[in-house]
Scaffold this motif. Structure first.
Motif, mmCIF file in Angstrom:
data_model
loop_
_atom_site.group_PDB
_atom_site.id
_atom_site.type_symbol
_atom_site.label_atom_id
_atom_site.label_comp_id
_atom_site.label_asym_id
_atom_site.label_seq_id
_atom_site.Cartn_x
_atom_site.Cartn_y
_atom_site.Cartn_z
ATOM 1 N N MET A 530 -2.714 -5.163 2.186
ATOM 2 C CA MET A 530 -3.178 -4.362 3.273
ATOM 3 C C MET A 530 -4.693 -4.733 4.244
ATOM 4 S SD MET A 530 -1.031 -0.586 2.503
ATOM 5 C CE MET A 530 -1.901 -0.381 0.744
ATOM 6 N N LEU A 535 -5.610 -3.183 8.476
ATOM 7 C CA LEU A 535 -6.135 -1.508 8.412
ATOM 8 C C LEU A 535 -7.321 -0.674 8.736
ATOM 9 C CD1 LEU A 535 -2.597 -1.242 6.798
ATOM 10 C CD2 LEU A 535 -2.700 -1.217 9.270
ATOM 11 N N GLN A 539 -5.924 4.339 7.598
ATOM 12 C CA GLN A 539 -4.388 4.267 7.059
ATOM 13 C C GLN A 539 -4.468 3.553 5.947
ATOM 14 O OE1 GLN A 539 -2.085 4.897 10.115
ATOM 15 N NE2 GLN A 539 -0.601 3.808 8.130
ATOM 16 N N LEU A 540 -5.259 2.749 5.637
ATOM 17 C CA LEU A 540 -4.839 1.765 4.309
ATOM 18 C C LEU A 540 -4.584 2.824 2.893
ATOM 19 C CD1 LEU A 540 -6.883 -1.807 2.929
ATOM 20 C CD2 LEU A 540 -6.355 0.948 1.482
ATOM 21 N N ARG A 542 -3.599 5.912 3.556
ATOM 22 C CA ARG A 542 -2.107 6.683 3.567
ATOM 23 C C ARG A 542 -1.226 6.095 2.734
ATOM 24 N NH1 ARG A 542 -1.174 10.879 2.993
ATOM 25 N NH2 ARG A 542 0.349 9.797 1.845
ATOM 26 N N ASN A 543 -1.199 4.645 3.008
ATOM 27 C CA ASN A 543 -0.233 3.544 2.544
ATOM 28 C C ASN A 543 -0.251 3.614 1.304
ATOM 29 O OD1 ASN A 543 0.351 3.895 5.495
ATOM 30 N ND2 ASN A 543 -0.056 1.151 5.658
ATOM 31 N N ASP A 546 1.480 6.146 -0.253
ATOM 32 C CA ASP A 546 3.165 6.178 -0.069
ATOM 33 C C ASP A 546 4.135 5.144 -0.932
ATOM 34 O OD1 ASP A 546 2.709 7.789 1.736
ATOM 35 O OD2 ASP A 546 3.021 6.074 3.761
ATOM 36 N N LEU A 547 2.929 4.744 -1.233
ATOM 37 C CA LEU A 547 3.390 3.054 -2.231
ATOM 38 C C LEU A 547 3.568 3.943 -4.077
ATOM 39 C CD1 LEU A 547 4.180 0.827 -3.450
ATOM 40 C CD2 LEU A 547 1.674 -0.274 -3.518
#
Length: 813
Positions: A530, A535, A539-540, A542-543, A546-547
């Motif tokens: 990422m 990013l 935002q990084l 956040r992703n 989620d992962l």
């Protein structure tokens, strides 16, 4: 319980009685209570297990001479199992004990009892095996008339074949729950080898115990007592004991003393070896434990793969197997053996040697005296070295070093000519010694191997950080949480980003061990992927959160992600439940914790992350670490953070020295249990004179002008050697940008900072890719030229388009 064997009408016959089997743990509590124990002592299994053994076994009173020493009308001879059993139950006994006693049982007549107590040595909690039997069951009315019951002792005679070894091995774990089948097989082999008694307490299960001390023959003792009673009644002196009886007792005493001496020696050796999991130290301990008390010379050989920490083929070794001499201990004059059989030599052993017989059979080989013929055969393996004077006419014992039925090596034991030769008891003792040493060596070998695997795994997961990135210098440290666990979930990373920026990462997966390390590897890979997409930090994270939720509910980690822009001298950070970083200002040396929105750990889900921008000055230092460095059990974490700030501000000669100062200061408090990852960055920035920027109109004519500007700038920087490749690649990238740009101008930037970096930015977000261009194709060659000439190159999307960049190494001064 066998009491004798024989077929002659007047010879002893086999007798068998039920046994009470009681296992006592190290706390003195009963952990096993057999059906025979219930019948003999009264309490049921559910009432006995978990209670103190001294409450269940009548252990008070004196020991009589024997189970038949009672006389009619004697009501005070004894009433318990005796002080020797008290010592055993209290954990004070280190060798087997036996006794005879009479005890009172509820609602029953007094019971004549035989008992044995056997200390247990093993990995489980069980520490004592107590066996008891009703001696009254051995009265003559239980056997055919005229057959005396001889030698009341558990088991069978020495060297008796026992065909039920497999059944015995399978039955042991049921009685001693801590014992594995492999350990059972080892004990069974000792039973068969040593002739240890085997007690039958049911139709299917048997328990191995240590050697029988030779309980006196019951029938003969009873006859002597009756004769003495008749003489006393007639007023005559007691008959003298027969010389044979005295000789038997003397032989028994000598046998008892010898067995006890060997047991004490084995206990002493067991206490001296295995103090370390270091393979080399363990080998030295094993060698020194037997010289000179047991032997005069001890040579230890291990498979080469064992020494190298490697695996080896299945099956027994053969004549091609290489054996490494790892130790040689002796009582001869110094240096006598060194030149002939030096430590460190590897060699095979031919099939005709006793060493080959030992390593292929896995059994000890006893050579009472090495004959001249055998000495010649052994000496033939040593080229240009005459070993015969060192070995001929000496007694030799070769014992295998085995673990889990695998021969890891063997020991060659030699005694001087003046010393008694090795005998069967020595062979048994040597086999037991080698068995214990083999397990210790295997534990050390496995630990060494696992430590090597763990180190390799950890090193493969932790990146090898470059000490210099554009505009910053880096230093790192990783410390395992314990000496036995070199794998954890802490990590750090630095990632090169477009625009001469650098991403700095520190993370900590919750937990320890291989699972945490595997999770760390996944998260670290995800961060790198990422980050390559450029990013923003929030935002990084956040992703990444989620992962982690998609991977599973157990994926929890803290993470601190920072992006340093050396041209703008700015740091952008986002935090996911991690401890804050420390910033040390270059201007005055003052240190402070950066106040950041904490955020929740990765994997919690549904929590927003925020980014913070912090201006930097050239020379400022950023310290990022995991909580294992500052957190100590029983101490407020604020104390550790204050110590971190103070130690980070301490002046140091280099980045590495600064890291060492922090580690020493935090470790001085003691009590650290967790892993530690430490990343320090000195943010030097990039001076304005090392950056050149130009806006290019999206017109084809601008391509040649851009090349000229690049040539002039490199000449001004003294980088004329890079002009040709730089011009060519800039021309290709600007041509592509002009062709695909939509509205605004194309931005070209050159940066000199350890390397030469060229960036071309346009407003088209479609990323270019390498193509296979044929001879007649008009397009597709530009990126192939860049890929061939550049040290590194890459592409990334930006908020308004994309950036394509390449890097060239600076020529040496």
């Amino acid at each position: 319980m066998h009491s004798g064997t024989g077929t002659d009408p007047q010879s002893p016959v086999p007798g068998r009685v039920p046994l009470a089997v009681v296992v006592v743990d190290a706390s003195g509590l009963v952990s096993h209570w057999s059906t025979g124990a219930r019948r003999l002592f009264g309490p049921a299994r559910e009432d006995a297990v978990g209670r103190p053994a001294t409450d269940l076994l009548p252990v008070s009173g004196a020991l009589p001479e024997g189970p038949d020493s009672r006389t009619h009308g004697d009501e005070s001879a004894y009433d318990g199992l005796g002080p020797d059993l008290v010592s055993s139950l209290d954990g004070r006994a280190s060798y087997p004990a036996a006794g005879r006693a009479r005890l009172e049982a509820p609602r029953r007549e007094r019971i004549d009892v035989l008992w044995w107590a056997y200390p247990l040595v093993g990995p489980g909690p069980e520490r004592l095996l107590v066996l008891a039997a009703d001696a009254g069951r051995l009265h003559a009315d239980d056997v055919p008339d005229g057959h005396p019951l001889e030698r009341i002792a558990p088991g069978f005679a020495l060297h008796t074949d026992f065909p039920g070894a497999d059944e015995l091995a399978r039955g042991l774990p049921a009685i001693l729950p801590s014992m594995s089948v492999g350990e059972s097989a080892l004990i069974v082999s000792q039973v068969l080898e040593l002739g240890y008694p085997v007690l039958e307490f049911s139709l299917h299960d048997r328990v191995p115990v240590t050697a029988d001390w030779g309980v006196p023959r019951r029938a003969e003792r009873k006859a002597r007592r009756e004769e003495a009673a008749r003489a006393a009644a007639a007023g005559l002196p007691a008959p003298r004991r027969a010389p044979d009886d005295e000789a038997d007792d003397d032989a028994g005493d000598l046998e008892y003393a010898a067995v006890r001496e060997h047991l004490e020696f084995l206990n002493e050796v067991s206490g001296r070896i295995g103090s370390s999991l270091d393979l080399s130290r363990t080998i030295i301990e094993v060698s020194r434990a037997v010289v000179p008390r047991f032997t005069d010379v001890a040579g230890t050989y291990l498979r080469e793969q064992v020494v190298a920490g490697e695996g080896f083929p299945d099956g027994p070794p053969d004549a091609t197997t290489m054996w490494h001499r790892v130790a040689l201990e002796h009582t001869d004059e110094p240096g006598r053996w060194d030149d002939v059989v030096p430590v460190g030599e590897s060699m095979p052993f031919p099939a005709h040697t006793p060493f080959f017989q030992c390593m292929t059979s896995g059994q000890p080989v006893l050579v009472p005296r090495i004959t001249e013929e055998m000495g010649n055969a052994i000496a033939s393996q040593f080229e240009k070295r005459d070993i015969r004077p060192l070995i001929t006419d000496r007694s030799m014992l070769v014992v295998p070093l085995k673990a889990r039925n695998v021969v890891l090596g063997f020991m060659i034991l030699l005694r001087h000519r003046e010393r008694p030769v090795f005998n069967d008891m020595d062979r048994v003792t040597g086999a037991e010694l080698a068995a214990r040493a083999g397990l210790v060596l295997d534990n050390a070998r496995m630990y060494t191997y696992q430590e090597s695997v763990a180190e390799t795994l950890q090193d493969s997961m932790l990146p090898h950080i470059e000490p210099h990135m554009p505009g910053c210098d880096l230093a790192t440290r990783y410390l395992p949480g314990t000496l036995l666990g070199r794998v954890g979930g802490d990590w750090f990373d630095s990632i090169k980003l477009p625009g001469s920026r650098t991403a700095l990462v520190v993370g900590d997966v919750m937990g320890h061990g291989l699972n945490s390390a595997a999770m760390m590897g996944q998260l670290r890979t995800a961060v790198q992927t990422m980050a390559a997409l450029d990013l923003p930090p929030a935002q990084l994270l956040r992703n990444l959160d989620d992962l982690a939720q998609r991977l599973g509910e157990h994926y929890l980690a803290t993470c601190l992600y920072a992006v340093y822009d050396p041209i703008a001298n700015e740091l952008e950070l986002a935090n996911a439940g991690h401890i804050p970083p420390v910033l040390v200002r270059a201007e005055d040396g003052r240190s402070e914790l950066l106040e950041l929105p904490t955020g929740a750990p990765i994997g919690v889900g549904g929590v927003p992350f925020e980014s913070v921008r912090v201006p930097m000055a050239p020379g400022d230092r950023l310290v990022m670490c995991t909580d294992g460095l500052v957190e100590v059990r029983g101490e407020d974490i604020g104390v550790g953070l204050a110590t971190l700030c103070e130690s980070a501000a301490h002046p140091a000669a280099s980045m590495d020295a600064a890291c060492d100062t922090i580690i020493r200061a935090l470790n001085a408090r003691g009590g650290r249990k967790d892993d530690v990852a430490l990343l320090m960055a000195r943010l030097n920035g990039i001076a304005p004179e090392d950056v050149a920027h130009r806006s290019v109109a999206p017109e084809p004519a601008e391509v040649s002008r851009t090349r000229a500007l690049v040539r002039d700038q490199l000449t001004a920087w003294g980088l004329g050697a890079l002009t040709a490749p730089a011009e060519l690649m800039v021309g290709e990238l600007v041509t592509n940008a002009v062709r695909h740009a939509r509205t605004r101008s194309v931005e070209v930037r050159l940066v000199r900072s350890g390397t030469l970096v060229c960036e071309v930015e346009d407003d088209d977000q479609r990323l270019p890719t390498l193509l296979n261009a044929g001879p007649g194709d008009e397009f597709g060659r530009g990126l192939r030229v860049v890929s061939a000439l550049a040290r590194e190159w890459g592409t990334s999307r930006t908020g308004s388009g994309k950036t394509v960049w390449f890097e060239l190494a600076l020529p040496h001064a």
